[in-house]
Scaffold this active site. Structure first.
Site, PDB file in Angstrom:
ATOM      1  N   GLU A 203      -4.513 -14.512  10.662  1.00 13.60           N
ATOM      2  CA  GLU A 203      -5.317 -15.649  10.215  1.00 13.60           C
ATOM      3  C   GLU A 203      -4.475 -16.825   9.739  1.00 13.60           C
ATOM      4  OE1 GLU A 203      -6.096 -12.493   9.337  1.00 13.60           O
ATOM      5  OE2 GLU A 203      -7.969 -12.291  10.436  1.00 13.60           O
TER       6      GLU A 203
ATOM      7  N   ASP B  76     -13.469 -10.662  13.849  1.00 13.22           N
ATOM      8  CA  ASP B  76     -12.445 -10.072  12.970  1.00 13.22           C
ATOM      9  C   ASP B  76     -12.732  -8.583  12.740  1.00 13.22           C
ATOM     10  OD1 ASP B  76     -10.229  -9.766  11.311  1.00 13.22           O
ATOM     11  OD2 ASP B  76     -11.250 -10.509   9.527  1.00 13.22           O
TER      12      ASP B  76
ATOM     13  N   ARG C 114       0.798  -1.228   0.000  1.00 13.60           N
ATOM     14  CA  ARG C 114       0.000   0.000   0.000  1.00 13.60           C
ATOM     15  C   ARG C 114       0.828   1.274   0.000  1.00 13.60           C
ATOM     16  NH1 ARG C 114      -2.778  -3.383   3.136  1.00 13.60           N
ATOM     17  NH2 ARG C 114      -1.780  -2.565   4.989  1.00 13.60           N
TER      18      ARG C 114
ATOM     19  N   MET D 205       4.097 -16.504  -6.901  1.00 19.74           N
ATOM     20  CA  MET D 205       3.508 -17.776  -6.477  1.00 19.74           C
ATOM     21  C   MET D 205       4.405 -18.392  -5.394  1.00 19.74           C
ATOM     22  SD  MET D 205       1.417 -20.337  -6.528  1.00 19.74           S
ATOM     23  CE  MET D 205       1.508 -22.037  -5.949  1.00 19.74           C
TER      24      MET D 205
ATOM     25  N   TRP E 258      -9.187  -1.044   4.392  1.00 17.90           N
ATOM     26  CA  TRP E 258      -7.985  -0.199   4.314  1.00 17.90           C
ATOM     27  C   TRP E 258      -8.111   0.909   3.280  1.00 17.90           C
ATOM     28  CZ3 TRP E 258      -6.339  -0.618  -0.658  1.00 17.90           C
ATOM     29  CH2 TRP E 258      -6.623  -1.810  -1.336  1.00 17.90           C
TER      30      TRP E 258
ATOM     31  N   CYS F 295      -4.596 -21.900  -0.946  1.00 20.57           N
ATOM     32  CA  CYS F 295      -4.676 -21.676  -2.408  1.00 20.57           C
ATOM     33  C   CYS F 295      -5.797 -20.674  -2.688  1.00 20.57           C
ATOM     34  CB  CYS F 295      -5.007 -22.961  -3.155  1.00 20.57           C
ATOM     35  SG  CYS F 295      -3.986 -24.379  -2.737  1.00 20.57           S
TER      36      CYS F 295
HETATM   37 CA    CA Z   1      -8.167  -9.979  10.095  1.00 22.92          CA
END
Ligand code: CA
Length: 696
Positions: free
Chosen positions: A201, A323, A139, A667, A411, A624
């Site tokens: 997380e 959260d 950011r 990746m 954000w 994934c």
């Molecule tokens: Ca979070």
């Protein structure tokens, strides 16, 4: 360990120096807090939120509500190797600095868009052999003295010489392999540069922010956001106080609180405010089984800028379990409430309430919902605490709650315009079902696996738009105007003394609104979803407006199965930096429009349903899904695996997923995946591909 590569064009550098100073021998400007805080300096954009107050407001009014329809492209720069572009560029003396995908930092001539230097911190080399997830987007960067500062995905804080793009120092802010990442802009102030990290997380961890000396990179101070194991002794009385708000053996699961965004420096009080993250895991029952507020989760914490000593805190979601982190930007504004001038702090976190806080005392002034909220009925102004709705904590059941883990606001920067007195907030109107019933008692958060400690789903709130751009009056605590939008994830806003608000959209449109009324005045089709906020600055008497175009951040992963509707695909549309001015006349090559992945047809691959089911669990659990999307349907962040040839080739698949053959493209490698898991993944992806082919 040092990694990194600078490329510089000597002639370009000389030209840039000449153009900014008239002399090639000019010393590089020494940027201090006074410079960063100078709203009257219209030529530069020196900090993430423009000035230290994070208002994203400019006094420039050459472009205004009367003539904004004449905006056109002044120059553009193609960024063909980038993916998600979410950052706020800086402008210093006619040179623009910005960070792109994989933390590559570039300096370009802000008059022409010509590259001056490029620094690649070579994140892919550092991550070689490491398992790592998220985030190749960044950011932003910051500047102080003669340097630029950036965090990297793998956890380094780096300082570059602003003139040359050469590395001056770098330091590791967390151990490699700890499951954390950095995607936020560091905050530079008072000779220090502050950085946190993300990853609540995907790893059990005890969050902290660290300040480093801007000149040397030496650690100045560190503040822990949650207390550690009492048996190890507390660092200080603040940690001891925080520990009283936790129960059980919270330290075993880390506690969380990761501060991946929301750092503001206050020159008036020589204080930094940090907006802290959610609990790890989300579900408080697993984290702190006998309850408790769990300080300093989901809070604004005020710290002494020199020492990192605790001053005060305000917790927006005590004992959080949804959260509802408070990582969103913290905006400083001097406002008058009930005839009293207040040095206020404005904050619109995920939980849906807009907070006005007296930043001298940390006392709550007012709080009202800026979005649909049902977890709490209101905030009690006497206690400063939310009054929760019965059942909102989904204890031993499932419960429909809003806002969601994506937040009523995330954000995407809000901006504050002192001339209109309004805050411009990108808002999301979503609801979630939190389901506690399937969580085993012995639940464990494993490193690099997606772990929240509660099942959840998300959808649009019925009879509401997906998103809203709203102009919020922080004194009256109500919306003055609203624009309903058919998408969530609208980009951050910029506002100016020209009575304008600018916002980019996931639709690819960049729009200007009348700041007082919300009337749409102008729009530009960038041909690719926009996730970054715009900036403005003045060069040679001309007001410029610059914007990075590259659909990015969490929603670009299609984790929620919505982002694929736009047709912004990995590698399909050209990512760009575009600068606008009045009467700008440059033509940009057209984008291809919406591009949808075409799943490969392969009749030779026999899908085994048992393996595919096992693969679905690996796909969802091993992260994934965080980049390649729900149901293997991707959007802009990563390739659509249903269309991937690598999936058909057992060895090729292993080399990419297990060995990290495409680390350079972002990746990650997953060296712990077994051959059986890799096979299961291929069966799952092929089954999803076949579904798409057979139902179209
Ligand atoms: Ca979070």
């Amino acid at each position: 360990m040092t990694s990194g590569r600078s490329k510089i064009s000597a002639s370009m550098l000389a030209l840039a120096w000449l153009s900014m100073s008239g002399s090639i021998y000019a010393a590089e400007r020494n940027i201090d807090d006074k410079a960063i805080n100078d709203i009257n300096n219209k030529a530069d954009w020196l900090a993430y939120g423009h000035t230290h107050d994070e208002q994203r407001f400019s006094l420039l009014n050459d472009v205004n509500a009367d003539n904004v329809t004449k905006l056109g492209v002044e120059w553009y720069m193609d960024l063909p190797n980038d993916t998600g572009l979410v950052s706020t560029p800086l402008v210093v003396d006619g040179i623009m600095y910005f960070t792109g995908s994989m933390n590559v930092i570039r300096a370009v001539d802000a008059r022409t868009g010509k590259l001056i230097w490029e620094y690649d911190p070579e994140v892919y080399k550092v991550l070689e052999g490491q398992q790592q997830v998220m985030w190749k987007d960044s950011r932003g960067i910051s500047t102080y003295g003669d340097k630029l500062f950036a965090g990297t995905w793998d956890g380094r804080l780096i300082a570059l010489d602003r003139a040359t793009g050469k590395l001056v120092w770098e330091t590791r802010t967390f151990p490699l392999g700890s499951g954390l990442h950095i995607n936020g802009a560091p905050k530079a102030f008072k000779g220090k540069v502050l950085i946190g990290n993300g990853g609540s997380e995907v790893s059990p961890n005890r969050a902290y922010v660290t300040a480093y000396d801007t000149e040397t990179g030496k650690q100045a101070w560190r503040f822990y956001i949650v207390p550690g194991n009492p048996a190890d002794g507390f660092e200080d009385a603040t940690q001891e106080m925080a520990a009283k708000t936790w129960t059980g053996e919270w330290w075993k699961r880390g506690g969380g609180g990761n501060t991946w965004h929301g750092l503001t420096y206050d020159e008036d009080f020589k204080t930094v405010y940090i907006g802290t993250g959610n609990g790890s895991p989300w579900n408080r029952k697993l984290r702190s089984p006998e309850g408790g507020d769990n300080l300093f989760l989901c809070s604004i914490v005020a710290l002494d800028a020199d020492t990192g000593q605790y001053k005060w805190h305000y917790q927006t979601s005590p004992g959080e379990t949804w959260d509802y982190n408070s990582n969103m930007d913290i905006v400083l504004a001097d406002i008058t409430v009930d005839n009293k001038p207040i040095k206020a702090l404005l904050h619109a976190p995920k939980n849906g309430f807009f907070y006005v806080i007296n930043r001298e005392t940390g006392k709550l002034v007012s709080a009202e919902p800026f979005a649909d909220v049902n977890w709490a009925t209101h905030i009690d102004l006497k206690t400063g605490r939310p009054v929760e709705r019965e059942g909102a904590r989904y204890e031993d059941g499932s419960e429909l709650v809003y806002p969601t883990p994506w937040g009523a606001h995330s954000w995407h920067a809000m901006s504050y315009n002192p001339t209109t007195g309004l805050v411009y907030i990108p808002t999301q109107n979503l609801q979630s079902v939190y389901d506690d019933t399937s969580v085993p008692k012995d639940w464990k958060l494993e490193k690099y696996n997606l772990g929240t400690g509660v099942g959840f789903s998300m959808e649009k709130i019925p009879n509401r738009s997906w998103g809203t751009l709203q102009a919020w009056d922080p004194i009256k605590q109500k919306a003055v105007w609203k624009v309903d939008q058919d998408f969530p994830w609208g980009a951050g806003t910029l506002t100016t003394a020209g009575n304008l608000v600018f916002q980019g959209e996931p639709t690819g449109l960049f729009k200007a609104y009348d700041a007082k009324t919300g009337s749409l005045l102008w729009k530009y089709d960038a041909g690719l979803g926009i996730s970054a906020p715009a900036i403005t600055y003045q060069l040679d008497g001309k007001q410029m407006i610059s914007l990075l175009v590259g659909f990015g951040g969490g929603w670009a992963s299609n984790l929620t199965g919505v982002a694929d509707k736009y047709g912004w695909s990995y590698g399909a549309q050209t990512r760009r930096l575009i600068t606008f001015s009045l009467d700008g006349k440059v033509n940009i090559p057209k984008q291809p429009g919406a591009v949808f992945a075409q799943p490969l047809i392969d009749e030779g691959f026999q899908v085994d349903d048992v393996k595919a089911d096992a693969g679905a669990a690996v796909y969802g659990g091993k992260t994934c899904v965080l980049c390649h999307g729900a149901g293997a349907v991707a959007a802009a962040m990563a390739p659509d695996l249903r269309a991937s040839l690598a999936v058909l080739d057992k060895d090729g698949f292993k080399s990419v997923v297990h060995d990290g053959a495409r680390l350079r493209n972002g990746m990650p490698a997953f060296p712990k995946l077994t051959d059986d898991e890799l096979t299961a993944l291929r069966h799952y992806i092929r089954r999803e591909a076949r579904k798409a082919i057979h139902t179209d």
